[in-house]
Enzyme design. Structure first.
Site, short mmCIF file in Angstrom:
data_model
loop_
_atom_site.label_atom_id
_atom_site.label_comp_id
_atom_site.label_asym_id
_atom_site.label_seq_id
_atom_site.Cartn_x
_atom_site.Cartn_y
_atom_site.Cartn_z
N TRP A 102 0.83 -1.21 0.00
CA TRP A 102 0.00 0.00 0.00
C TRP A 102 0.85 1.25 0.00
CZ3 TRP A 102 -4.36 -0.42 -2.10
CH2 TRP A 102 -5.15 -1.57 -1.94
N ASP A 172 -1.91 6.66 6.28
CA ASP A 172 -2.97 5.85 5.69
C ASP A 172 -3.34 4.77 6.71
OD1 ASP A 172 -4.61 4.06 4.42
OD2 ASP A 172 -3.19 3.55 2.81
N LYS A 196 -12.52 -1.73 6.32
CA LYS A 196 -11.77 -2.65 7.16
C LYS A 196 -12.25 -2.57 8.61
CE LYS A 196 -8.94 -2.82 3.48
NZ LYS A 196 -8.06 -1.93 2.75
C1 PLP Z 1 -7.51 -1.43 1.63
C2 PLP Z 1 -6.43 -0.43 1.71
C3 PLP Z 1 -6.30 0.61 0.78
C4 PLP Z 1 -7.22 0.74 -0.41
O1 PLP Z 1 -8.47 1.13 0.02
P1 PLP Z 1 -9.63 1.52 -1.02
O2 PLP Z 1 -10.67 2.05 -0.08
O3 PLP Z 1 -10.04 0.26 -1.70
O4 PLP Z 1 -9.12 2.54 -1.95
C5 PLP Z 1 -5.29 1.53 0.95
N1 PLP Z 1 -4.45 1.45 1.99
C6 PLP Z 1 -4.53 0.46 2.91
C7 PLP Z 1 -3.56 0.42 4.04
C8 PLP Z 1 -5.52 -0.52 2.80
O5 PLP Z 1 -5.62 -1.48 3.70
#
Ligand code: PLP
Length: 360
Positions: A102, A172, A196
């Site tokens: 990511w 993030d 999540k």
């Molecule tokens: C799932 C995830 C993403 C992507 O998320 P989207 O909402 O599908 O764009 C980005 N960063 C992390 C750490 C993730 O777990």
């Protein structure tokens, strides 16, 4: 049919109590004769839902008054671009700490919009650890430092907040937000896709410090510009109303269950239970350096990959689902977010011991 133990990385398990409340309110929310999905986002009913969700989130994370909370669309991936648009110009430097899939995606997208550079990475260890702070080549003049507190695919997590000095720290937090208390004042900006640890897909949360608003470059699409979005209460256009409502129910559930201190204790216990089972066997293994292991996403492999298919099949029969590892990683991955009870992790650990006894 009984509910399974869903170890999906996302969209992920939600608390049963939350789903039951949503079910009970589905066709007639609070006596208004319609569902939340059918309410105008400008109605006083929905404004109330929206404000209560924000205030519950503020209470959970103890968000200081000089931070704005935005309820957006587009997922965390949209924020990979929105962050440079808002926080720097095309010729500015932005530092990225890269610890897996990511953060690699985040820096690749940012490179299209500014001079994003990898200030440190853990490539040498095949992304099984957080790079040592003594090796970070941070630029004191960078517009911001971006990192990914929890790598959802590799299962690598920072267990302390990086020191970026006076440079705004951007995180993030998609797969770790609300898993334990954090000190929001350490961050300039936090973002997270909801699917999540917050609620259904379709909602993205941004928590941003006041002084970082209003500096977006001219070419920034308005939908990505935090300042007008904050000004409009996240309603420059129609927000994802149902996901916002569901997130509010999850925040209430967290508050009713002891808040983030209690959640952190349970999450630590869950992860210790699972890593203990992996480390205590020669049949299962996890490659991540122990002090960098994720509390939320636990990848593991079987000694014989030929058994992966049988493992997944038999686990599913026991009601343990979505354990297949990410397509880029192989093996298994158990995501054990807030809504996964410790009894679910215990059921997995029991199954793993039983499987090893039969096939190991
Ligand atoms: C799932 C995830 C993403 C992507 O998320 P989207 O909402 O599908 O764009 C980005 N960063 C992390 C750490 C993730 O777990």
């Amino acid at each position: 049919m009984a509910r399974v133990h869903n170890f999906s990385a996302g969209p992920a398990v939600l608390p049963l109590e939350v789903l039951e409340t949503a079910r009970d309110e589905l066709t007639d929310w609070n006596g208004c004769g319609m569902s939340v999905m059918e309410l105008s986002h400008r109605s006083k009913e929905f404004i109330g839902i929206a404000e209560r969700a924000e205030s519950a989130l503020r209470q959970l994370l103890e968000i200081p008054d000089n931070y704005r909370v935005l309820f957006l669309q587009g997922g965390a991936t949209t924020q990979f671009g929105a962050v440079p648009f808002n926080l720097c110009g095309p010729d500015d430097v932005a530092d990225y700490l890269v610890t897996g899939s990511w953060s690699k995606k985040a820096v690749a997208e940012a490179k299209r919009f500014c001079r994003a550079r990898v200030a440190a990475d853990s490539q040498e260890s095949n992304f099984t650890e957080v790079p040592d702070p003594s090796e970070w080549a941070l630029d004191p003049d960078a517009a911001y430092v971006h990192y990914t507190p929890n790598e959802t695919i590799g299962g690598v997590e920072y267990h302390s907040v990086p020191d970026a000095g006076s440079v705004p720290l951007v995180a993030d937090m998609s797969s770790t937000i609300l898993s334990r208390p954090i000190e929001v004042s350490r961050f300039g900006l936090i973002y997270a896709g909801a699917q999540k640890n917050i609620g259904p897909a379709g909602l993205t949360i941004v928590i941003v410090r006041d002084d970082l608003l209003g500096t977006a470059r001219d070419a920034t699409p308005r939908m990505m510009d935090y300042a007008p979005m904050a000004e409009a209460g996240s309603m420059l256009n129609t927000p994802p109303t149902f996901a916002w409502y569901m997130a509010g129910l999850v925040f209430d559930w967290l508050l009713d269950n002891g808040g983030l201190v209690a959640m952190g204790e349970t999450n630590l216990a869950k992860s210790q239970l699972l890593y203990g089972a992996i480390d205590g066997s020669d049949f299962y293994s996890n490659p991540v350096r122990p002090d960098c292991r994720s509390w939320m996403n636990v990848p593991f492999t079987l000694a014989d990959p030929e058994l992966d298919g049988i493992f997944l099949e038999q686990a599913a029969v026991e009601g343990l689902t979505n354990l297949k590892g990410h397509r880029s990683a192989g093996g298994m991955r158990a995501s054990i977010y807030n809504a996964m009870p410790i009894t679910g992790v215990q059921a997995l650990v029991d199954f793993m011991a039983d499987f090893e006894a039969r096939h190991g």
